[in-house]
Design an enzyme around this catalytic site. Structure first.
Site, short mmCIF file in Angstrom:
data_model
loop_
_atom_site.label_atom_id
_atom_site.label_comp_id
_atom_site.label_asym_id
_atom_site.label_seq_id
_atom_site.Cartn_x
_atom_site.Cartn_y
_atom_site.Cartn_z
N HIS A 149 0.86 -1.19 0.00
CA HIS A 149 0.00 0.00 0.00
C HIS A 149 0.89 1.23 0.00
CE1 HIS A 149 -3.19 2.85 1.02
NE2 HIS A 149 -2.40 3.31 1.97
N SER A 157 0.52 5.61 -0.08
CA SER A 157 -0.37 6.76 -0.05
C SER A 157 0.39 7.98 0.44
CB SER A 157 -1.59 6.49 0.84
OG SER A 157 -1.18 6.36 2.20
#
Length: 300
Positions: A169, A171
Site C-alpha cells: 500500500h 499513499s
C-alpha cells in the site's frame, strides 16, 4: 543573491563539503555491505529470528534536490487542477527516506519461507521556501507485507537467491483534491553474481472504485514493473532503478540512478538523478528531471 534562489550553489556547496570530508577522514573501517542471503536471512547461518529491525531500502538525506520542472499545478488524469493558481514552489528542496523491515514468521513454508513486514517513508520538504513557511510538499507512506522464499540455482550466469510477493500500500495521507493512494501485489525475483545484485519486480494493481480513484491510470505512468541493478565495490555503490508501463501504445516510465561513495565508516556521499514520471505520488503523471546530493547511512 539569496541562497534559496540558487540551486546550483547548494549543489556545489554540498558536493564540496562531502568531497572535503572524504579527503579529511581516512577510511578506517570498511563499508558494511550485505549479500542477498545476509539481507533477507536466506541461509540458516544468517537467520536472527523474528521481530528484529533490519534495514530495507537506503536511509538517506539529500539537503539539495533540484527539479527542472517542479509540479506547481498537481492534477489527476482527466481531472481539473487541484488548485486555482500555481503554487509558488521552489525548484530546490530537501528529500529524505527512511526504510526498515522485520521478520514476523520464520520458516513457515517447507521450513524455508519467511514473512516480513516492511515500511518506507519518503519526504519532500520545501525547506528553502520561506514564503510558504517551509512546508512538506509531499510525504509518501509505504507499508507492505512480504512473503519470501529462498532459491539456489544458476540463471543466466547469476545465482538465483529468492522469490516471492508482497501486499503493498502506498499513499500520501492527504485529503482531496491532492489525495493519492494505490494498492498492489508486487512479485519479486532476485539474483546476484560477484558484485552485482538484480531485483525484478512486476506488479498488479488491486482494482479500485473508478468513481473514487485518486490517481487514475497511475500504472500507465509510474509503471507495471521495475528492475533494480546494484553494483558494489570497495565501499562504492552504483544503483540503477528502471520502471516501465509495459505498454506499446502509450509507453511511460522512469529511471533513477544512485551513486554512493565512502566518506567514513558507514557514512557515504550520495548522488541521485531521476528522470521520468512518478518520482512521488503527487507527481505520478508529471514528467521531470531531478538531481539530488547528500549523504547515506544504511546500505541497500
Amino acid at each position: 543573491m539569496s541562497i534559496h534562489k540558487t540551486p546550483l550553489f547548494l549543489l556545489v556547496l554540498c558536493f564540496s563539503i562531502s568531497a572535503t570530508a572524504q579527503g579529511l577522514f581516512r577510511k578506517k573501517d570498511s563499508i558494511v555491505t550485505k549479500s542477498l542471503s545476509e539481507s533477507w536471512e536466506l541461509n540458516k547461518k544468517d537467520r536472527t529470528g523474528t521481530f528484529r529491525l533490519n534495514s530495507y531500502k537506503p536511509f538517506y538525506v539529500l539537503p539539495a534536490k533540484w527539479s527542472n520542472r517542479i509540479n506547481e499545478m498537481p492534477q489527476s488524469v482527466g481531472e481539473p487542477p487541484a488548485f486555482d493558481e500555481p503554487v509558488d514552489l521552489h525548484s530546490t528542496e530537501t528529500k529524505f527516506q527512511i526504510s526498515f523491515k522485520t521478520k514476523l514468521i520464520q520458516s513457515f513454508l517447507f521450513g524455508k519461507g519467511d514473512i516480513w513486514v516492511g515500511y518506507t517513508q519518503v519526504a519532500y520538504w520545501q525547506v528553502y521556501n520561506k514564503q510558504l513557511s517551509r512546508p512538506f510538499r509531499e510525504l509518501n507512506y509505504e507499508p507492505e507485507l512480504i512473503i519470501n522464499y529462498p532459491l539456489n540455482f544458476n540463471f543466466l550466469g547469476f545465482q538465483a537467491k529468492m522469490a516471492g510477493f508482497a501486499f503493498n500500500h502506498q499513499s500520501n495521507g492527504r485529503a482531496d483534491p491532492i489525495s493519492r493512494s494505490w494498492n498492489r501485489i508486487i512479485f519479486h525475483f532476485a539474483m546476484e553474481h560477484d558484485n552485482f545484485q538484480i531485483y525484478l519486480k512486476p506488479w498488479i494493481r488491486v482494482d479500485s472504485d473508478a468513481e473514487i480513484d485518486d490517481n487514475p491510470k497511475i500504472s500507465d505512468y509510474v509503471g507495471r514493473a521495475e528492475a533494480n541493478v546494484i553494483y558494489r565495490k570497495n565501499g562504492h555503490s552504483l544503483n540503477l532503478l528502471l520502471r516501465n508501463s509495459l505498454s506499446f501504445n502509450d509507453n511511460h516510465g522512469s529511471f533513477q540512478f544512485n551513486y554512493m561513495y565512502p566518506i567514513r565508516n558507514n557514512l557515504r556521499g550520495h548522488l541521485q538523478v531521476f528522470s521520468g514520471y512518478g518520482e512521488n505520488l503527487i507527481d505520478y503523471n508529471h514528467y521531470q528531471t531531478t538531481i539530488g546530493l547528500g549523504i547515506s547511512f544504511v546500505e541497500w
